[in-house]
Design a protein around this motif. Structure first.
Motif, short mmCIF file in Angstrom:
data_model
loop_
_atom_site.label_atom_id
_atom_site.label_comp_id
_atom_site.label_asym_id
_atom_site.label_seq_id
_atom_site.Cartn_x
_atom_site.Cartn_y
_atom_site.Cartn_z
N ALA A 12 28.27 42.64 42.74
CA ALA A 12 29.47 42.39 41.94
C ALA A 12 29.77 40.91 41.75
CB ALA A 12 30.67 43.09 42.57
N LYS A 13 29.62 40.13 42.82
CA LYS A 13 29.96 38.71 42.73
C LYS A 13 29.03 37.98 41.77
CE LYS A 13 32.16 34.95 43.76
NZ LYS A 13 33.54 34.74 43.27
N ARG A 15 27.30 39.32 39.37
CA ARG A 15 27.58 39.83 38.02
C ARG A 15 28.78 39.11 37.41
NH1 ARG A 15 28.04 44.73 39.40
NH2 ARG A 15 30.29 45.04 39.18
N GLU A 16 29.81 38.92 38.22
CA GLU A 16 31.01 38.23 37.75
C GLU A 16 30.70 36.78 37.38
OE1 GLU A 16 35.43 36.88 39.46
OE2 GLU A 16 34.14 38.22 40.62
N CYS A 19 28.74 36.68 34.09
CA CYS A 19 29.61 36.98 32.94
C CYS A 19 30.49 35.77 32.61
CB CYS A 19 30.46 38.21 33.23
SG CYS A 19 29.55 39.77 33.17
N ASP A 20 31.07 35.17 33.65
CA ASP A 20 31.93 34.00 33.43
C ASP A 20 31.13 32.85 32.82
OD1 ASP A 20 34.06 35.35 34.46
OD2 ASP A 20 34.01 34.38 36.44
N SER A 23 30.26 33.64 29.17
CA SER A 23 31.49 33.56 28.39
C SER A 23 31.85 32.10 28.09
CB SER A 23 32.65 34.24 29.13
OG SER A 23 32.45 35.62 29.24
N GLU A 31 29.10 44.09 31.14
CA GLU A 31 28.65 44.36 32.50
C GLU A 31 28.16 45.79 32.69
OE1 GLU A 31 31.21 43.06 35.75
OE2 GLU A 31 32.51 42.12 34.26
N SER A 33 26.74 47.95 36.37
CA SER A 33 26.50 47.78 37.81
C SER A 33 25.30 48.59 38.31
CB SER A 33 27.74 48.20 38.60
OG SER A 33 28.06 49.56 38.33
#
Length: 232
Positions: A12-13, A15-16, A19-20, A23, A31, A33
């Protein structure tokens, strides 16, 4: 134009962070998972590129790539902690376009993604720059306006990289290209250890265009030199 990028990563981390980062570069990340969720999203949406982790629960990245390649030629870039050459070759066998080994530099990742996006966009838009161009070698025909490849009238489905390699060789039928020349022409970067990468894609092309890939009619190897398409 903003590119829609599917990021498939079970951590998750990370992936975040991905994405950030995309962006912040003006792209449009989506996303997923796990592999099953990725396939559902690909089935329901059109993406410009897919960043795909290999080691995931439910359905691993190799299985996702295999499923996607049955119907879709979207650029796929593997994100992997695996650096073994056999793992990379397996990915290329399945039709992956590039590999990024963890841990990676975000700037390198973005550069590699943009490179794939440029190649994919150019493949789809070359018909805006050229009039109808048809190249034939015996029963092998490439219509470079609509990006169609046929052998004896039967349509052949190629990935963007496979198409570009075949187009290069067919447009220069009879000319032998070394592995490094093919890599530098198609990947637009200096060739370092390109042998396996090019060889795998050549094998895929042969399996698709040749009746007997072990005794090819069109795509020939010139031992110690390189590859050529016969000028039939």
């Amino acid at each position: 134009m903003n590119s829609k990028i599917l990021i498939v990563e079970d951590e998750a981390k990370l992936r975040e962070v991905l994405c950030d980062y995309f962006s912040s570069k003006g792209e449009l990340p989506v996303e997923a998972s796990n592999g099953m969720q990725a396939l559902e999203l690909i089935d329901e949406n059109e993406f410009d590129a897919v960043l795909l982790d290999i080691m995931m629960p439910e359905l691993d990245g190799l299985s996702v790539c295999r499923a996607v390649r049955r119907t879709n030629d979207v650029p796929i870039i593997f994100l992997t902690a695996l650096s073994d050459e056999d793992d990379k070759l397996l990915g290329y066998e399945l039709g992956v376009d590039d590999y990024i080994t963890k841990p990676f530099n975000p700037l390198e990742l973005v550069a590699r993604v943009k490179s794939q996006l440029r190649r994919y966009t150019q493949l789809g838009n070359l018909n805006q720059q050229n009039n109808s161009q048809v190249y034939k070698c015996g029963g092998l025909m490439i219509n470079d306006e609509n990006k169609e490849v046929t052998v004896d009238g039967e349509p052949i489905k190629l990935t963007p990289i496979e198409y570009n390699i075949l187009l290069l060789l067919v447009k220069n039928a009879g000319k032998v290209f070394s592995i490094d020349q093919i890599y530098e022409q198609i990947w637009k970067e200096e060739a370092y250890g390109a042998d396996n990468t090019v060889t795998v894609h050549i094998r895929h092309i042969r399996e698709k265009i040749e009746i007997d890939p072990k005794n090819p009619k069109y795509l020939k190897v010139i031992w110690g030199v390189g590859y050529k398409v016969e000028n039939l």
